[in-house]
Design a protein around this motif. Sequence first.
Motif, PDB file in Angstrom:
ATOM      1  N   THR A 125       1.027  -0.822   0.202  1.00  0.00           N
ATOM      2  CA  THR A 125      -0.388   0.034  -0.277  1.00  0.00           C
ATOM      3  C   THR A 125       0.600   1.456  -0.274  1.00  0.00           C
ATOM      4  OG1 THR A 125      -2.176  -1.598   1.313  1.00  0.00           O
ATOM      5  CG2 THR A 125      -1.917   1.162   1.329  1.00  0.00           C
ATOM      6  N   VAL A 175      -3.083   0.593  -4.095  1.00  0.00           N
ATOM      7  CA  VAL A 175      -3.021  -0.215  -3.140  1.00  0.00           C
ATOM      8  C   VAL A 175      -2.935  -1.416  -4.421  1.00  0.00           C
ATOM      9  CG1 VAL A 175      -3.546  -2.289  -1.626  1.00  0.00           C
ATOM     10  CG2 VAL A 175      -4.680   0.168  -1.060  1.00  0.00           C
ATOM     11  N   TYR A 179      -4.461  -7.555  -1.631  1.00  0.00           N
ATOM     12  CA  TYR A 179      -5.684  -7.210  -0.443  1.00  0.00           C
ATOM     13  C   TYR A 179      -7.043  -7.858  -0.428  1.00  0.00           C
ATOM     14  CZ  TYR A 179      -8.902  -4.543  -3.501  1.00  0.00           C
ATOM     15  OH  TYR A 179      -9.836  -3.984  -4.148  1.00  0.00           O
TER      16      TYR A 179
END
Length: 180
Positions: A125, A175, A179
Motif C-alpha cells: 500500500t 493498493v 488485498y
Amino acid sequence: MDIGEKLRNLRVQKNLTQEELGERTDLTKGYISQLERDLSSPSMETFFTILEVLGVTPEEFFREENAQHQVVYREEDSTLYYDEENGYELKWLIPDSNEKEMEPVLLTFDKAGEYKTFEPSLAETFIYVLEGSVALTLGETQYKARKGQSIYYQATEPHQLKNIAGKKSRVLVVVTDSYL
C-alpha cells in the motif's frame, strides 16, 4: 465473460457485503454467493434489480471495453461511495481497478473520520497525504503523516487509517491486488 465474477467485483467496489446486497435486493446472502460463483443464474428481473442496486446499467455491465488500451480516465469514469457513519468518502479513480494489479483511490475523511480495519494480506500500500494529517495503525504501531508526506507498507498485519487533523483530510491510496 464471467458474470458472477463481474457481479462480485462491482459489489466489492461498492463496498457492500453479500448480506448487504441481499438485503437491498430481497435476496439471500447464499443466493448472492451462488450467483457470484456462477452456480446459479438469476431471472432477468432479479438481474436488473441487482444491477440497479450496484449502479450499473445492463449496457454498461455487458460492454466489452478494451480497458487495457484506455490510458486517460475522466472524472465521470470514477465511482463515489460515502460512509456517513465512519466519516469518509471513497472515490475509485479507475472504473475497473479491482481487476488490475493496482487500485488507486482518493479517500477523503471528515473530521475524526476513519476507514475500516483490514486483515493482514500480501498487499502493498502506498498513501500520499494531499490535505490534513492521518495516522496509520499497522499492527501495534502507529505512524503519522501530514500533507506532502507518503506512507508505504506491506499489509502483513491488521491495519487502519484515520484522520487526525482537526479538519478534513484527503489521501491518494494505491493498493496492489493482493488485498482481497
